[in-house]
Structures are given as C-alpha cells and as structure tokens.
Design a protein around this motif. Structure first.
Motif, PDB file in Angstrom:
ATOM      1  N   MET A 252       0.838  -1.195   0.000  1.00  0.00           N
ATOM      2  CA  MET A 252       0.000   0.000   0.000  1.00  0.00           C
ATOM      3  C   MET A 252       0.870   1.242   0.000  1.00  0.00           C
ATOM      4  O   MET A 252       1.992   1.249   0.513  1.00  0.00           O
ATOM      5  CB  MET A 252      -0.918   0.021   1.227  1.00  0.00           C
ATOM      6  N   LEU A 253       0.324   2.297  -0.589  1.00  0.00           N
ATOM      7  CA  LEU A 253       0.982   3.600  -0.564  1.00  0.00           C
ATOM      8  C   LEU A 253       0.143   4.561   0.261  1.00  0.00           C
ATOM      9  O   LEU A 253      -1.090   4.520   0.240  1.00  0.00           O
ATOM     10  CB  LEU A 253       1.155   4.152  -1.979  1.00  0.00           C
ATOM     11  N   PHE A 254       0.825   5.463   0.956  1.00  0.00           N
ATOM     12  CA  PHE A 254       0.158   6.444   1.792  1.00  0.00           C
ATOM     13  C   PHE A 254       0.599   7.841   1.348  1.00  0.00           C
ATOM     14  O   PHE A 254       1.799   8.096   1.219  1.00  0.00           O
ATOM     15  CB  PHE A 254       0.492   6.210   3.265  1.00  0.00           C
ATOM     16  N   VAL A 255      -0.371   8.698   1.134  1.00  0.00           N
ATOM     17  CA  VAL A 255      -0.092  10.026   0.585  1.00  0.00           C
ATOM     18  C   VAL A 255      -0.608  11.083   1.550  1.00  0.00           C
ATOM     19  O   VAL A 255      -1.761  11.030   1.987  1.00  0.00           O
ATOM     20  CB  VAL A 255      -0.751  10.211  -0.794  1.00  0.00           C
ATOM     21  N   GLY A 256       0.257  12.030   1.876  1.00  0.00           N
ATOM     22  CA  GLY A 256      -0.155  13.191   2.653  1.00  0.00           C
ATOM     23  C   GLY A 256      -0.312  14.366   1.712  1.00  0.00           C
ATOM     24  O   GLY A 256       0.564  14.631   0.885  1.00  0.00           O
ATOM     25  N   ASP A 257      -1.438  15.076   1.820  1.00  0.00           N
ATOM     26  CA  ASP A 257      -1.738  16.187   0.917  1.00  0.00           C
ATOM     27  C   ASP A 257      -2.038  17.416   1.755  1.00  0.00           C
ATOM     28  O   ASP A 257      -3.118  17.551   2.339  1.00  0.00           O
ATOM     29  CB  ASP A 257      -2.941  15.811   0.032  1.00  0.00           C
ATOM     30  N   ASP A 258      -1.081  18.320   1.850  1.00  0.00           N
ATOM     31  CA  ASP A 258      -1.289  19.583   2.554  1.00  0.00           C
ATOM     32  C   ASP A 258      -1.699  20.629   1.527  1.00  0.00           C
ATOM     33  O   ASP A 258      -0.881  21.082   0.738  1.00  0.00           O
ATOM     34  CB  ASP A 258      -0.011  20.010   3.286  1.00  0.00           C
ATOM     35  N   TRP A 259      -2.985  20.988   1.549  1.00  0.00           N
ATOM     36  CA  TRP A 259      -3.522  21.821   0.473  1.00  0.00           C
ATOM     37  C   TRP A 259      -3.546  23.304   0.844  1.00  0.00           C
ATOM     38  O   TRP A 259      -3.667  23.688   1.998  1.00  0.00           O
ATOM     39  CB  TRP A 259      -4.932  21.365   0.100  1.00  0.00           C
ATOM     40  N   ALA A 260      -3.398  24.116  -0.167  1.00  0.00           N
ATOM     41  CA  ALA A 260      -3.570  25.563  -0.067  1.00  0.00           C
ATOM     42  C   ALA A 260      -4.474  25.979  -1.226  1.00  0.00           C
ATOM     43  O   ALA A 260      -4.924  25.147  -2.016  1.00  0.00           O
ATOM     44  CB  ALA A 260      -2.226  26.281  -0.124  1.00  0.00           C
TER      45      ALA A 260
ATOM     46  N   GLU B  20       3.308  14.137  -0.280  1.00  0.00           N
ATOM     47  CA  GLU B  20       4.393  13.192  -0.043  1.00  0.00           C
ATOM     48  C   GLU B  20       3.836  11.791  -0.159  1.00  0.00           C
ATOM     49  O   GLU B  20       2.771  11.495   0.385  1.00  0.00           O
ATOM     50  CB  GLU B  20       5.025  13.397   1.331  1.00  0.00           C
ATOM     51  N   VAL B  21       4.564  10.930  -0.847  1.00  0.00           N
ATOM     52  CA  VAL B  21       4.185   9.527  -1.005  1.00  0.00           C
ATOM     53  C   VAL B  21       5.079   8.694  -0.094  1.00  0.00           C
ATOM     54  O   VAL B  21       6.308   8.814  -0.130  1.00  0.00           O
ATOM     55  CB  VAL B  21       4.315   9.064  -2.467  1.00  0.00           C
ATOM     56  N   MET B  22       4.462   7.843   0.718  1.00  0.00           N
ATOM     57  CA  MET B  22       5.172   7.064   1.726  1.00  0.00           C
ATOM     58  C   MET B  22       4.797   5.593   1.575  1.00  0.00           C
ATOM     59  O   MET B  22       3.658   5.274   1.196  1.00  0.00           O
ATOM     60  CB  MET B  22       4.775   7.587   3.119  1.00  0.00           C
TER      61      MET B  22
ATOM     62  N   MET C 104       2.890  10.496 -10.134  1.00  0.00           N
ATOM     63  CA  MET C 104       3.758  10.157  -8.994  1.00  0.00           C
ATOM     64  C   MET C 104       3.349   8.825  -8.380  1.00  0.00           C
ATOM     65  O   MET C 104       4.195   7.967  -8.101  1.00  0.00           O
ATOM     66  CB  MET C 104       3.669  11.257  -7.924  1.00  0.00           C
ATOM     67  N   ILE C 105       2.049   8.660  -8.168  1.00  0.00           N
ATOM     68  CA  ILE C 105       1.563   7.425  -7.555  1.00  0.00           C
ATOM     69  C   ILE C 105       1.753   6.247  -8.498  1.00  0.00           C
ATOM     70  O   ILE C 105       2.178   5.154  -8.088  1.00  0.00           O
ATOM     71  CB  ILE C 105       0.080   7.579  -7.165  1.00  0.00           C
ATOM     72  N   GLY C 106       1.472   6.451  -9.774  1.00  0.00           N
ATOM     73  CA  GLY C 106       1.647   5.385 -10.755  1.00  0.00           C
ATOM     74  C   GLY C 106       3.083   4.919 -10.862  1.00  0.00           C
ATOM     75  O   GLY C 106       3.356   3.723 -11.054  1.00  0.00           O
ATOM     76  N   ALA C 107       4.015   5.849 -10.730  1.00  0.00           N
ATOM     77  CA  ALA C 107       5.432   5.481 -10.817  1.00  0.00           C
ATOM     78  C   ALA C 107       5.844   4.572  -9.660  1.00  0.00           C
ATOM     79  O   ALA C 107       6.723   3.713  -9.811  1.00  0.00           O
ATOM     80  CB  ALA C 107       6.293   6.749 -10.813  1.00  0.00           C
ATOM     81  N   GLU C 108       5.206   4.729  -8.515  1.00  0.00           N
ATOM     82  CA  GLU C 108       5.529   3.895  -7.351  1.00  0.00           C
ATOM     83  C   GLU C 108       4.765   2.580  -7.355  1.00  0.00           C
ATOM     84  O   GLU C 108       5.271   1.553  -6.901  1.00  0.00           O
ATOM     85  CB  GLU C 108       5.232   4.654  -6.050  1.00  0.00           C
ATOM     86  N   LEU C 109       3.531   2.616  -7.898  1.00  0.00           N
ATOM     87  CA  LEU C 109       2.712   1.402  -7.897  1.00  0.00           C
ATOM     88  C   LEU C 109       3.076   0.437  -9.010  1.00  0.00           C
ATOM     89  O   LEU C 109       2.932  -0.772  -8.873  1.00  0.00           O
ATOM     90  CB  LEU C 109       1.226   1.772  -8.036  1.00  0.00           C
TER      91      LEU C 109
ATOM     92  N   VAL D  13      -4.056   2.823  -2.598  1.00  0.00           N
ATOM     93  CA  VAL D  13      -3.544   4.143  -2.217  1.00  0.00           C
ATOM     94  C   VAL D  13      -4.470   4.775  -1.191  1.00  0.00           C
ATOM     95  O   VAL D  13      -5.682   4.837  -1.389  1.00  0.00           O
ATOM     96  CB  VAL D  13      -3.422   5.057  -3.457  1.00  0.00           C
ATOM     97  N   VAL D  14      -3.892   5.250  -0.084  1.00  0.00           N
ATOM     98  CA  VAL D  14      -4.646   5.917   0.976  1.00  0.00           C
ATOM     99  C   VAL D  14      -4.124   7.344   1.087  1.00  0.00           C
ATOM    100  O   VAL D  14      -2.911   7.565   1.175  1.00  0.00           O
ATOM    101  CB  VAL D  14      -4.485   5.190   2.327  1.00  0.00           C
ATOM    102  N   ILE D  15      -5.035   8.299   1.078  1.00  0.00           N
ATOM    103  CA  ILE D  15      -4.653   9.722   1.070  1.00  0.00           C
ATOM    104  C   ILE D  15      -5.258  10.425   2.276  1.00  0.00           C
ATOM    105  O   ILE D  15      -6.435  10.240   2.596  1.00  0.00           O
ATOM    106  CB  ILE D  15      -5.119  10.413  -0.226  1.00  0.00           C
ATOM    107  N   GLY D  16      -4.447  11.243   2.946  1.00  0.00           N
ATOM    108  CA  GLY D  16      -4.920  12.078   4.046  1.00  0.00           C
ATOM    109  C   GLY D  16      -4.870  13.535   3.637  1.00  0.00           C
ATOM    110  O   GLY D  16      -3.837  14.024   3.154  1.00  0.00           O
ATOM    111  N   ILE D  17      -5.965  14.263   3.822  1.00  0.00           N
ATOM    112  CA  ILE D  17      -6.043  15.672   3.458  1.00  0.00           C
ATOM    113  C   ILE D  17      -7.003  16.364   4.428  1.00  0.00           C
ATOM    114  O   ILE D  17      -7.977  15.759   4.884  1.00  0.00           O
ATOM    115  CB  ILE D  17      -6.518  15.841   1.986  1.00  0.00           C
ATOM    116  N   GLU D  18      -6.737  17.616   4.748  1.00  0.00           N
ATOM    117  CA  GLU D  18      -7.517  18.315   5.769  1.00  0.00           C
ATOM    118  C   GLU D  18      -8.751  19.017   5.194  1.00  0.00           C
ATOM    119  O   GLU D  18      -9.019  20.169   5.520  1.00  0.00           O
ATOM    120  CB  GLU D  18      -6.629  19.323   6.509  1.00  0.00           C
ATOM    121  N   THR D  19      -9.483  18.335   4.342  1.00  0.00           N
ATOM    122  CA  THR D  19     -10.752  18.843   3.846  1.00  0.00           C
ATOM    123  C   THR D  19     -11.523  17.677   3.251  1.00  0.00           C
ATOM    124  O   THR D  19     -10.936  16.659   2.873  1.00  0.00           O
ATOM    125  CB  THR D  19     -10.559  19.949   2.791  1.00  0.00           C
TER     126      THR D  19
END
Length: 331
Positions: free
Chosen positions: A1-9, A16-18, A43-48, A56-62
C-alpha cells in the motif's frame, strides 16, 4: 500500500508519497487543478507500477472541493483529517513549534499510515445530497449574516435614534425597513404621516394596523435625546446602507428557502426524513445535508449521536468521574 499526505492551499498542494514502512518515496508541490491531479496520478503510478490504485490511501484536511472529488473518482481511499486532529498528531511527533507545508504533508501521510483505523473516510454521499448541503448551508449563512447586520443596525440606532427601537419591534421586517429608509433620522421620522405608516404596514400584511400606526407615530413624535445635526446625518447615511443590505438579504433568504425546499423535495429520502416528528421541510433538509445519505457512513445510532455532538461526555480520573450532557447547539 501507498500512503499520501496532501497539505492543500488555495493554489497548490504539497504532497508526499510514503510506503508501508514509513519511508518517503517522493514528494512535490503540485498546482491546483487538472495539471496538479495528473502529476499526482503520475507520482503514484510510478511507485505502484502495475498495481491497482485502490491500494492508495490519502490524508487531506478537507472533505470538499473538485480536488477531493477527483481523488475519490480515481479510486483512492481518502481520509478527511480534522485540522484539530492533525495539530494534535503533529505535537506527538515534535516538541518544537516548527511547521511547514512539506512537514505537514509528511505528517498526514504518516497519520493515515498508522492511524487510519481512527479516522473516517470521506463518505459516499450522492450528488443530490451534496446539492442539498450546498443550498442549506448557504441559506443558513445568509440568515446569520442578516442577524449580524440587524445587530449593527440596532447599535447604530441606539447611538443616535433610540426612538426607532421603541417604535419598531422587528428591525429586519419589511415595514420597518421601508419606513426607516424613508425617514432614517428623528426629524424625518417625526414627519411621517399616518397614511405612509399605514401603507407600509399594509404591504407587510400586518394586523391591527390603526393601533400600530398610532403607537409608531406617537413614539416617533415624542421628545428624545439626540446627537448634533452633522453626526445624525452621518448616522442616517450609514443606516440607509445597512437597510439596503437587509432588504437584499431578506430577498435572498426567501429565494434560498424556496430552493432548499425544491432540492430537498427531489431527494428520494425526503419523505422518510420529513416523516420524523418535529422535522419541518427546512429542518429536514438540514438533517439530510449534515448527516448525508451514505447508508454505511454510521455504524450505529451511537455513532450518529457522536457525530452530532449530542453524546454524553465522560471525564474520569482516579476517584473522580464527571458525565456532562452535550446539548445540541451548545458548542
């Protein structure tokens, strides 16, 4: 599994992909919009490689907006992290107050990697439910704005024309706004005729017009303390502007009231929600808007109460135990 942090503006995303071991695989600052989403997919496809995007699991503050909808449409599992949760998690990882967008992206990726079982994925509400949410929240926002503008009008009148507060009970009522627009200062108000006052009350469909006319005219023509002429004129100009805002807000609140009923009436669950005791058309629409229509969003009635903030709150430490009731609307 891939984990993605998305800090949005507003105009960009730090991502970041982890991997499952917590190692950073890649990071980037992406622009908002289609170009940014395409780069994120790359980016995600290159890792998968040949693996499924469902890993893929993504965390975002919205939990809203076109970007989030694009992530869900791509098949990713998206967790909408509460900013307060993110702040508390950040404190777990560092004792300093250091903060950056890149570090927040790393923190969000690590958070969904280790604590996704404590988070709630973005619900699968239908487009109809989302539409109801948009109009109901806008309707409520305009009502709040009308209340704030009415309070500004009240404070202004109290400073230079307190007789108006005695003459008119509802400052945001159509007849009050009409008469104040015609006579926004004590001198002009004292010259209002019974015909003018009665006509405004009639257009507002008031009852007991003769008695109300006599009361309003008596109050406006009585002696009251006031301000110098120049100050009064300045207040009158300001009050006219507030009145114009209230007239517009009244029109738009009434318009959105109709739109809420229309959008809510189209939803297939409208009759079921409306059948609950104590729920009228407007409150029923708000219930649907805030709870959504995803049948798997809440595991139990208790989970729904927790989300609504009405569950009792227990604070226990040692021999001390306190249970408080969290009433709706108290927060």
């Amino acid at each position: 599994m891939l984990f993605v942090g998305d800090d949005w503006a507003q105009d960009h995303h730090d991502v970041e992909v982890m991997d499952a071991a917590g190692r950073r695989l890649s990071k980037a600052r992406l622009p908002e919009g289609v170009a940014g989403i395409e780069r994120l997919h790359a980016m995600i496809g290159a890792e998968l490689g040949e693996d499924s995007r469902a890993e893929v699991v993504i965390g975002i503050e919205t939990d809203r907006g076109p970007w989030v909808q694009a992530l869900i449409a791509a098949g990713y599992t998206v967790y909408a992290v509460n900013p307060l949760q993110a702040s508390r998690y950040r404190e777990r990882l560092a004792v300093s107050d250091a903060k950056s967008d890149g570090a927040d992206a790393h923190m969000l990726a690590d958070m969904v990697r280790t604590d996704s079982h404590q988070l709630r994925p973005v619900s699968g509400d239908t487009a109809d439910a989302e539409a109801v949410k948009v109009v109901t929240r806008t309707h409520k926002t305009l009502i709040w704005e009308r209340t704030r503008t009415t309070q500004r009008l009240r404070h202004a009148l109290l400073d230079y024309f307190p007789a108006a507060l005695l003459a008119f009970d509802d400052l945001d009522a159509p007849d009050t706004l009409e008469l104040l627009a015609k006579a926004p200062d004590p001198t002009a108000a004292a010259k209002l005729t019974t015909t003018q006052i009665a006509a405004a009350l009639k257009r507002a469909r008031r009852r007991g017009i003769p008695d109300k006319v006599a009361k309003i005219q008596a109050v406006l023509r009585a002696k009251h303390l006031g301000q110098p002429t120049a100050v009064t004129a300045a207040y009158a100009v300001s009050v006219r502007a507030l009145i114009a805002m209230l007239v517009t807000l009244n029109e738009q609140v009434n318009f959105l009231h109709e739109q809420v009923e229309d959008f809510f009436g189209r939803h297939p669950n409208a009759e079921i929600i409306r059948s609950q005791p104590g729920l009228g058309a407007m409150l029923s629409a708000r219930v649907l808007a805030e709870f959504g229509d995803d049948p798997h969003r809440y595991a139990s009635a208790k989970a729904r109460k927790n989300y609504a903030g009405t569950s009792p709150i227990t604070r226990a430490s040692g021999k001390k135990k306190v249970v408080t009731v969290n009433r709706p609307g108290s927060n």
